[in-house]
Motif scaffolding. Structure first.
Motif, PDB file in Angstrom:
ATOM      1  N   VAL A   1       0.924  -1.189   0.086  1.00 26.84           N
ATOM      2  CA  VAL A   1       0.035   0.029  -0.020  1.00 26.84           C
ATOM      3  C   VAL A   1       0.862   1.123   0.094  1.00 26.84           C
ATOM      4  N   HIS A   2       0.646   2.120  -1.040  1.00 27.01           N
ATOM      5  CA  HIS A   2       1.431   3.440  -1.001  1.00 27.01           C
ATOM      6  C   HIS A   2       0.805   4.180  -1.994  1.00 27.01           C
ATOM      7  N   PRO A   3       1.115   5.683  -1.636  1.00 28.37           N
ATOM      8  CA  PRO A   3       0.614   6.608  -2.796  1.00 28.37           C
ATOM      9  C   PRO A   3       1.281   6.385  -4.142  1.00 28.37           C
ATOM     10  N   ALA A   4       0.755   6.590  -4.910  1.00 28.01           N
ATOM     11  CA  ALA A   4       1.192   6.492  -6.474  1.00 28.01           C
ATOM     12  C   ALA A   4       0.805   7.602  -7.305  1.00 28.01           C
ATOM     13  N   MET A   5       1.567   8.143  -8.264  1.00 25.97           N
ATOM     14  CA  MET A   5       0.860   8.800  -9.335  1.00 25.97           C
ATOM     15  C   MET A   5       0.242   8.129 -10.705  1.00 25.97           C
ATOM     16  N   VAL A   6      -1.122   8.298 -10.912  1.00 29.41           N
ATOM     17  CA  VAL A   6      -1.878   7.626 -11.659  1.00 29.41           C
ATOM     18  C   VAL A   6      -2.099   8.434 -12.690  1.00 29.41           C
ATOM     19  N   PRO A   7      -2.099   7.839 -14.122  1.00 28.69           N
ATOM     20  CA  PRO A   7      -2.417   8.886 -15.135  1.00 28.69           C
ATOM     21  C   PRO A   7      -3.734   9.157 -15.396  1.00 28.69           C
ATOM     22  N   VAL A   8      -4.187  10.332 -15.637  1.00 26.25           N
ATOM     23  CA  VAL A   8      -5.411  10.882 -15.779  1.00 26.25           C
ATOM     24  C   VAL A   8      -6.254  10.023 -16.669  1.00 26.25           C
ATOM     25  N   SER A   9      -5.728   9.196 -17.463  1.00 20.60           N
ATOM     26  CA  SER A   9      -6.399   8.523 -18.318  1.00 20.60           C
ATOM     27  C   SER A   9      -6.993   7.141 -17.797  1.00 20.60           C
ATOM     28  N   HIS A  10      -6.223   6.675 -16.692  1.00 17.74           N
ATOM     29  CA  HIS A  10      -6.631   5.666 -16.054  1.00 17.74           C
ATOM     30  C   HIS A  10      -7.878   5.538 -15.080  1.00 17.74           C
ATOM     31  N   PRO A  11      -8.950   4.562 -15.385  1.00 27.25           N
ATOM     32  CA  PRO A  11     -10.199   4.462 -14.736  1.00 27.25           C
ATOM     33  C   PRO A  11      -9.904   4.938 -13.266  1.00 27.25           C
ATOM     34  N   LEU A  12      -8.951   4.539 -12.351  1.00 22.26           N
ATOM     35  CA  LEU A  12      -9.023   4.837 -10.925  1.00 22.26           C
ATOM     36  C   LEU A  12      -8.685   6.233 -10.673  1.00 22.26           C
ATOM     37  N   ALA A  13      -8.150   7.113 -11.548  1.00 18.86           N
ATOM     38  CA  ALA A  13      -7.774   8.455 -11.659  1.00 18.86           C
ATOM     39  C   ALA A  13      -9.151   9.208 -11.358  1.00 18.86           C
ATOM     40  N   GLY A  14     -10.368   8.587 -11.806  1.00 20.77           N
ATOM     41  CA  GLY A  14     -11.676   9.413 -11.762  1.00 20.77           C
ATOM     42  C   GLY A  14     -12.241   9.065 -10.553  1.00 20.77           C
ATOM     43  N   VAL A  15     -11.806   8.087  -9.742  1.00 24.01           N
ATOM     44  CA  VAL A  15     -12.563   7.802  -8.426  1.00 24.01           C
ATOM     45  C   VAL A  15     -12.370   9.052  -7.355  1.00 24.01           C
TER      46      VAL A  15
END
Length: 438
Positions: free
Chosen positions: A271-285
């Protein structure tokens, strides 16, 4: 359809227990019409008999003796909603040992003693159901255990803590500081007075252990999970992430990692913070919502999304398990739990990822060369570089290609020894097209 009454004993009447009782009252007729089973809350164990509750319970139903509820021969199914390790563990084992199905949402208990409980349920040939333990109202465990049991699931990556997601959403969308966002989360009831379990990743870690156990049939406990929290995430990190096309999320990741030779696949859970691309579905959660992203060899990518916390959503998941347990009980059957085997746990030092590194440096000739040499000594390749500011305090921002954790940590140790570096402001893992966490 003739009705069969199933008497339910509920241990605990907090947010989840009270929501469950209310849902049984509201949905009882519909459940009976569809299943032929009438759920009856026969006993509710509470700490205080006089405490005011959001639901009405007859005095004859209430008791302070949880063990008596479990031992009562009239109780058919036990719902554990008290949380923690003990006495929940002893009570569940007692219920399973007496042949009574158990429904629980106790992630802490399952993440530390799941194998013991699974064994007891199998020995007693009764249900132990816990859909609500990982993502509140989101159905994820049953799909992993049943619908995807024949799928080669290699990785699960999710946002499974609503408190931290709410905080990061406020920081990203409104420019709120971490401290202010945390205070707001506490005022809204998303965060406890002591938020450590949430913001330092322990809550998500327990859920990651359960996900790994069910998805991979592996004995994974909370102590196997590597943790980093979000308390060091700054507005600067949020801003740089946005400029580079990312959002920062606290991720729980569980995956199978292939090893060379004939050895078994290793389990990596963290478990850790991560930079997720805005195009990834998780980015919109956003806000307090949760989502679990499942990657399978044949089925491809799946995402399960919804409210991951709160009395009503969690109570709904508990009710679904309760109906299943009641139906199975009347049919004289039970849901088999998959056997768990011990798989090697891959240490965090051996995992590979792309990294974001933010350095506060002195702006003078030779600084970039000294920093680049530190990366080169440990075989960490730089993918991109930006520089901001001039004078005594300047900033270097790197994103690396995929690199081994131990090599990145070695690089950071070298950088700390350079007199031209004031501070390593932040280090974050990066999720991307060709630098996924592996």
């Amino acid at each position: 359809m003739s009705e069969s009454v199933v008497k339910v004993g509920v241990l605990g009447c907090g947010n989840v227990g009270a929501a469950l009782v209310q849902l049984i009252e509201e949905r009882g007729d519909e459940i009976a019409a569809r299943t032929g089973i009438r759920l009856e809350v026969a006993k509710v164990a509470v700490r205080s008999l006089t405490r005011k509750r959001p639901i009405h319970l007859d005095e004859s139903v209430l008791t302070r003796e949880a063990a008596e509820v479990v031992a009562d021969p009239d109780i058919d199914v036990v719902v554990e909603a008290i949380g923690g390790i003990e006495p929940a563990r002893e009570l569940i084992l007692a219920a399973l040992g007496s042949g009574k199905p158990v429904v629980t949402a106790n992630k802490e208990l399952l993440a530390n003693h799941g194998a013991e409980l699974f064994k007891a349920a199998s020995a007693g040939e009764v249900d132990l159901l816990f859909e609500a333990a990982v993502a509140g109202g989101i159905p994820i465990l049953r799909p992993l255990r049943e619908s995807l049991v024949g799928e080669d699931v290699r990785r699960i990556m999710g946002i499974v803590n609503g408190t931290t997601n709410f905080i990061l959403t406020r920081m990203s969308e409104e420019g709120t500081s971490y401290a202010a966002a945390l205070t707001e989360a506490q005022q809204l009831g998303y965060a406890e007075r002591d938020p450590t379990a949430d913001v330092e990743g322990y809550d998500a870690g327990a859920k990651a252990a359960i996900l790994a156990s069910i998805a991979f049939g592996a004995k994974v406990v909370a102590g196997d999970v590597y943790h980093e929290g979000i308390s060091n995430i700054s507005a600067t990190d949020i801003g740089f992430a946005a400029r580079l096309g990312y959002v920062i999320k606290l991720l729980a990741v569980a995956e199978l990692v292939s090893v060379e030779g004939d050895g078994p696949d290793e389990v990596a859970v963290r478990v850790h913070p991560a930079m997720v691309p805005v195009s990834h579905p998780l980015a919109g959660v956003r806000d307090s919502f949760n989502a679990v992203f499942v990657e399978g060899a044949a089925v491809g990518d799946l995402m399960f999304y919804g409210r991951g916390a709160g009395g009503a959503p969690t109570g709904s998941a508990v009710l679904g398990d309760l109906v299943d347990a009641a139906v199975n009980l009347r049919k004289g059957t039970h849901a088999d739990l998959l056997a768990l085997t011990r798989r090697p746990i891959r240490p965090i030092d051996e995992l590979r990822s792309s990294y974001y590194v933010n350095l506060d440096v002195v702006d003078r000739p030779g600084v970039l060369r000294a920093v680049a040499e530190a990366f080169e000594r440990h075989g960490v390749s730089i993918r991109s570089l930006e520089q901001e500011g001039v004078g005594e305090h300047a900033r270097l921002i790197f994103i690396t290609h995929r690199a081994r954790e131990a090599d990145v940590q070695g690089t950071l140790d070298d950088l700390r020894g350079l007199d031209v570096i004031h501070d390593i402001t932040s280090v974050l893992r990066v999720v991307g097209d060709d630098q996924d966490l592996t």
